[in-house]
Design an enzyme around this catalytic site. Sequence first.
Site, PDB file in Angstrom:
ATOM      1  N   ARG A  58       0.845  -1.176   0.000  1.00 16.75           N
ATOM      2  CA  ARG A  58       0.000   0.000   0.000  1.00 16.75           C
ATOM      3  C   ARG A  58       0.893   1.242   0.000  1.00 16.75           C
ATOM      4  NH1 ARG A  58      -5.163  -0.525   0.106  1.00 16.75           N
ATOM      5  NH2 ARG A  58      -5.000  -2.750   0.499  1.00 16.75           N
ATOM      6  N   ASP A 103      -3.660 -12.243  10.964  1.00 20.56           N
ATOM      7  CA  ASP A 103      -2.687 -11.877   9.952  1.00 20.56           C
ATOM      8  C   ASP A 103      -1.844 -13.100   9.602  1.00 20.56           C
ATOM      9  OD1 ASP A 103      -0.035 -10.995   8.850  1.00 20.56           O
ATOM     10  OD2 ASP A 103      -1.054  -9.064   8.918  1.00 20.56           O
ATOM     11  N   THR A 107      -1.143   7.540  -1.080  1.00 23.26           N
ATOM     12  CA  THR A 107      -2.442   7.371  -1.730  1.00 23.26           C
ATOM     13  C   THR A 107      -3.277   6.265  -1.076  1.00 23.26           C
ATOM     14  OG1 THR A 107      -1.645   5.712  -3.283  1.00 23.26           O
ATOM     15  CG2 THR A 107      -1.378   8.009  -3.935  1.00 23.26           C
ATOM     16  N   ASP A 158       2.080 -12.726   9.854  1.00 24.26           N
ATOM     17  CA  ASP A 158       2.559 -12.674  11.238  1.00 24.26           C
ATOM     18  C   ASP A 158       2.563 -14.069  11.860  1.00 24.26           C
ATOM     19  OD1 ASP A 158       2.879  -9.990  11.085  1.00 24.26           O
ATOM     20  OD2 ASP A 158       1.157  -9.466  12.363  1.00 24.26           O
TER      21      ASP A 158
HETATM   22  N1  URA Z   1      -4.464 -10.699   5.185  1.00 23.06           N
HETATM   23  C1  URA Z   1      -4.372 -11.469   6.291  1.00 23.06           C
HETATM   24  O1  URA Z   1      -3.297 -11.937   6.652  1.00 23.06           O
HETATM   25  N2  URA Z   1      -5.484 -11.696   7.000  1.00 23.06           N
HETATM   26  C2  URA Z   1      -6.698 -11.208   6.651  1.00 23.06           C
HETATM   27  O2  URA Z   1      -7.678 -11.458   7.348  1.00 23.06           O
HETATM   28  C3  URA Z   1      -6.778 -10.411   5.488  1.00 23.06           C
HETATM   29  C4  URA Z   1      -5.649 -10.181   4.777  1.00 23.06           C
END
Ligand code: URA
Length: 242
Positions: free
Chosen positions: A136, A234, A140, A237
């Site tokens: 990202r 995530d 923007t 992670d």
């Molecule tokens: N990316 C992730 O790791 N988890 C999500 O829920 C959405 C995008």
Amino acid sequence: EALERAPSQHLGPEYKSPDERPQATVSKSVTQANVHILPQTPQLIALLTMIRDKNTNRGDFIFYSNRINRLLVEEALNHLPVLPHTITTPLGRTYSGVKFEGKICGVSIMRAGEAMEQALRECCRSVRIGKILIQRDEETSKPRLFYDKLPEDISERWVLLLDPMLATGGSALMAVDVLRSKGVPEEHILFLNLIASPEGAANFAQKYPKLRIVTAFVDQGLDEKNYIVPGLGDFGDRFYTL
Ligand code: URA
């Protein structure tokens, strides 16, 4: 807006009566013909239950997500054309079978998509794997291409695009734009993910109706931060750090 109730299914072997078989939430179905959801088997649901659990440690998360990734790769490979191939067995008998036609490659969307490379390598010996980095843009807040490294003959290959979570689809759609700019036809792209949101699947189906999505599960939806819910958090992670 009323959330559609998630479908629930009795899971377990047929020799158990339905009341002895637990009910579990299974994937939503979708109307888009190019979205292929893995069969909601007891094994798949057990594997997804493991990786969704916030108490699952990193070692188990890696092991069980890899098992699902293997299922995704095997299913994706079933979408590739085959040619007739008759061979002779050690007993001198012939067997009429098939063989793969054409060349493939993987393309992982960094960094989470790289977690799916092992399963692809386990299924396809010495497969070429390219990479795309999209992040990202701070200013923007739109996805921007930062880096790509792709096989030079990618336009002649079937591409297995790898990203474990299909949320809004913003970065994956940009990755597909990159592949198409290198001459890869939309119908030669298979997009593999563990969990998709209905919104992400719909975005893809609308923009690229000939591209195939192979996913293990279509989840309930997205939260206000565009995380998939119930989801697994995530992915990067949990796979790389926690
Ligand atoms: N990316 C992730 O790791 N988890 C999500 O829920 C959405 C995008």
